[in-house]
Design a protein around this motif. Structure first.
Motif, mmCIF file in Angstrom:
data_model
loop_
_atom_site.group_PDB
_atom_site.id
_atom_site.type_symbol
_atom_site.label_atom_id
_atom_site.label_comp_id
_atom_site.label_asym_id
_atom_site.label_seq_id
_atom_site.Cartn_x
_atom_site.Cartn_y
_atom_site.Cartn_z
ATOM 1 N N LEU A 133 0.975 -0.856 -0.221
ATOM 2 C CA LEU A 133 0.161 0.268 0.000
ATOM 3 C C LEU A 133 1.020 1.050 -0.180
ATOM 4 C CD1 LEU A 133 -2.892 -1.331 2.342
ATOM 5 C CD2 LEU A 133 -3.149 -1.112 0.750
ATOM 6 N N PRO A 134 0.280 2.577 -0.165
ATOM 7 C CA PRO A 134 1.277 3.463 -1.116
ATOM 8 C C PRO A 134 1.481 3.906 0.802
ATOM 9 C CG PRO A 134 -0.603 3.962 -2.079
ATOM 10 C CD PRO A 134 -1.050 2.309 -1.095
ATOM 11 N N LEU A 135 2.945 4.114 1.380
ATOM 12 C CA LEU A 135 3.364 4.849 2.688
ATOM 13 C C LEU A 135 2.371 5.931 2.858
ATOM 14 C CD1 LEU A 135 5.633 3.901 4.827
ATOM 15 C CD2 LEU A 135 7.483 5.702 3.295
ATOM 16 N N GLY A 136 1.712 5.579 4.506
ATOM 17 C CA GLY A 136 1.575 7.073 5.082
ATOM 18 C C GLY A 136 1.960 7.680 5.544
ATOM 19 N N LEU A 137 1.667 8.561 5.628
ATOM 20 C CA LEU A 137 1.855 10.013 6.494
ATOM 21 C C LEU A 137 2.339 9.406 8.282
ATOM 22 C CD1 LEU A 137 -0.393 13.289 5.367
ATOM 23 C CD2 LEU A 137 1.615 12.602 4.464
ATOM 24 N N GLU A 138 2.406 8.113 8.197
ATOM 25 C CA GLU A 138 2.720 7.942 9.886
ATOM 26 C C GLU A 138 4.037 7.432 9.904
ATOM 27 O OE1 GLU A 138 -0.616 5.300 8.404
ATOM 28 O OE2 GLU A 138 -0.020 7.749 8.752
ATOM 29 N N HIS A 139 4.032 7.011 8.645
ATOM 30 C CA HIS A 139 5.337 5.809 8.350
ATOM 31 C C HIS A 139 6.477 6.559 7.736
ATOM 32 C CE1 HIS A 139 3.708 2.387 10.632
ATOM 33 N NE2 HIS A 139 2.442 2.940 9.866
ATOM 34 N N GLY A 140 6.127 7.516 7.668
ATOM 35 C CA GLY A 140 6.574 8.580 6.748
ATOM 36 C C GLY A 140 6.823 8.709 4.830
ATOM 37 N N GLY A 141 5.494 9.301 4.301
ATOM 38 C CA GLY A 141 5.359 8.898 3.062
ATOM 39 C C GLY A 141 4.660 10.609 2.715
ATOM 40 N N PRO A 142 5.194 10.612 1.829
ATOM 41 C CA PRO A 142 5.194 9.909 0.519
ATOM 42 C C PRO A 142 6.524 9.339 0.342
ATOM 43 C CG PRO A 142 5.060 12.302 -0.414
ATOM 44 C CD PRO A 142 5.062 12.011 1.793
ATOM 45 N N TRP A 143 7.330 9.600 0.495
ATOM 46 C CA TRP A 143 8.952 8.975 0.836
ATOM 47 C C TRP A 143 9.441 9.127 2.179
ATOM 48 C CZ3 TRP A 143 9.727 6.996 -3.176
ATOM 49 C CH2 TRP A 143 8.478 7.170 -5.096
ATOM 50 N N ARG A 144 9.922 7.736 1.794
ATOM 51 C CA ARG A 144 10.766 7.906 3.655
ATOM 52 C C ARG A 144 12.006 6.872 3.039
ATOM 53 N NH1 ARG A 144 9.266 5.089 9.139
ATOM 54 N NH2 ARG A 144 11.697 5.147 9.972
ATOM 55 N N LEU A 145 14.041 7.386 3.840
ATOM 56 C CA LEU A 145 15.034 7.248 3.523
ATOM 57 C C LEU A 145 15.334 5.545 4.884
ATOM 58 C CD1 LEU A 145 17.292 7.156 1.742
ATOM 59 C CD2 LEU A 145 17.960 8.531 3.205
ATOM 60 N N LEU A 146 15.070 4.426 4.349
ATOM 61 C CA LEU A 146 15.702 2.952 4.843
ATOM 62 C C LEU A 146 17.052 2.789 4.708
ATOM 63 C CD1 LEU A 146 14.728 1.220 6.543
ATOM 64 C CD2 LEU A 146 13.963 -0.215 4.806
ATOM 65 N N VAL A 147 17.694 2.779 5.800
ATOM 66 C CA VAL A 147 19.591 2.690 5.801
ATOM 67 C C VAL A 147 18.582 1.328 6.343
ATOM 68 C CG1 VAL A 147 21.325 3.707 6.685
ATOM 69 C CG2 VAL A 147 19.725 4.642 5.413
ATOM 70 N N PRO A 148 19.841 -0.050 5.571
ATOM 71 C CA PRO A 148 19.574 -0.914 6.307
ATOM 72 C C PRO A 148 20.852 -0.952 7.594
ATOM 73 C CG PRO A 148 19.255 -1.942 4.245
ATOM 74 C CD PRO A 148 19.188 -0.295 4.309
ATOM 75 N N GLY A 149 19.970 -1.585 8.999
ATOM 76 C CA GLY A 149 21.969 -2.081 9.500
ATOM 77 C C GLY A 149 22.340 -0.450 10.621
ATOM 78 N N GLY A 150 21.569 0.603 9.575
ATOM 79 C CA GLY A 150 22.108 1.786 10.098
ATOM 80 C C GLY A 150 21.568 2.264 10.863
ATOM 81 N N LEU A 151 21.838 3.839 12.503
ATOM 82 C CA LEU A 151 21.257 4.121 13.419
ATOM 83 C C LEU A 151 20.407 4.515 12.610
ATOM 84 C CD1 LEU A 151 24.318 6.078 14.163
ATOM 85 C CD2 LEU A 151 24.028 4.000 15.349
ATOM 86 N N CYS A 152 19.179 4.906 13.637
ATOM 87 C CA CYS A 152 17.942 5.105 13.769
ATOM 88 C C CYS A 152 17.106 6.355 13.241
ATOM 89 C CB CYS A 152 16.899 4.929 14.767
ATOM 90 S SG CYS A 152 17.575 6.421 16.087
ATOM 91 N N HIS A 153 18.656 7.331 12.946
ATOM 92 C CA HIS A 153 17.994 8.550 12.959
ATOM 93 C C HIS A 153 18.898 9.075 11.187
ATOM 94 C CE1 HIS A 153 22.124 8.691 14.637
ATOM 95 N NE2 HIS A 153 22.603 9.778 13.004
ATOM 96 N N THR A 154 18.945 7.300 10.467
ATOM 97 C CA THR A 154 19.635 8.073 9.260
ATOM 98 C C THR A 154 18.421 7.553 8.294
ATOM 99 O OG1 THR A 154 20.508 5.943 9.344
ATOM 100 C CG2 THR A 154 21.993 7.510 9.448
ATOM 101 N N SER A 155 17.258 6.515 9.376
ATOM 102 C CA SER A 155 16.258 6.206 8.377
ATOM 103 C C SER A 155 15.020 7.312 8.233
ATOM 104 C CB SER A 155 15.788 4.676 8.712
ATOM 105 O OG SER A 155 16.524 4.200 8.358
ATOM 106 N N VAL A 156 15.248 8.701 7.903
ATOM 107 C CA VAL A 156 14.553 9.429 7.483
ATOM 108 C C VAL A 156 13.222 9.808 7.105
ATOM 109 C CG1 VAL A 156 14.637 11.935 6.663
ATOM 110 C CG2 VAL A 156 16.520 10.931 7.247
ATOM 111 N N LYS A 157 12.149 10.351 7.586
ATOM 112 C CA LYS A 157 11.067 10.425 7.072
ATOM 113 C C LYS A 157 11.202 11.661 6.205
ATOM 114 C CE LYS A 157 8.535 7.616 10.814
ATOM 115 N NZ LYS A 157 7.304 8.012 11.759
#
Length: 74
Positions: A23-47
């Motif tokens: 489903l389209p990424l919702g605002l609560e999860h960072g939509g419309p675009w979110r950067l996911l950095v596998p294994g990165g620190l929590c602040h690198t996966s930017v909403k």
């Protein structure tokens, strides 16, 4: 403005997401675009990504500054 700076090796594994569970990424999860950095620190996966810049010079990392301030190291 919020900026998260990634070294090239970490950026190579990053994924720009716009879908969650088919489903389209919702605002609560960072939509419309979110950067996911596998294994990165929590602040690198930017909403709520609105811009990506590439540079051969280090940038200001507001993400790290905020994270360190929250744990009392800034």
């Amino acid at each position: 403005d919020f900026c998260s700076v990634l070294p090239l090796e970490e950026a190579k594994t990053a994924v720009l997401c716009n879908v969650l569970d088919d489903l389209p990424l919702g605002l609560e999860h960072g939509g419309p675009w979110r950067l996911l950095v596998p294994g990165g620190l929590c602040h690198t996966s930017v909403k709520w990504v609105d811009r990506i810049e590439f540079s051969d010079q280090p940038g200001q990392n507001t993400a790290e500054t905020i994270a360190m301030a929250r744990i009392g190291r800034g």
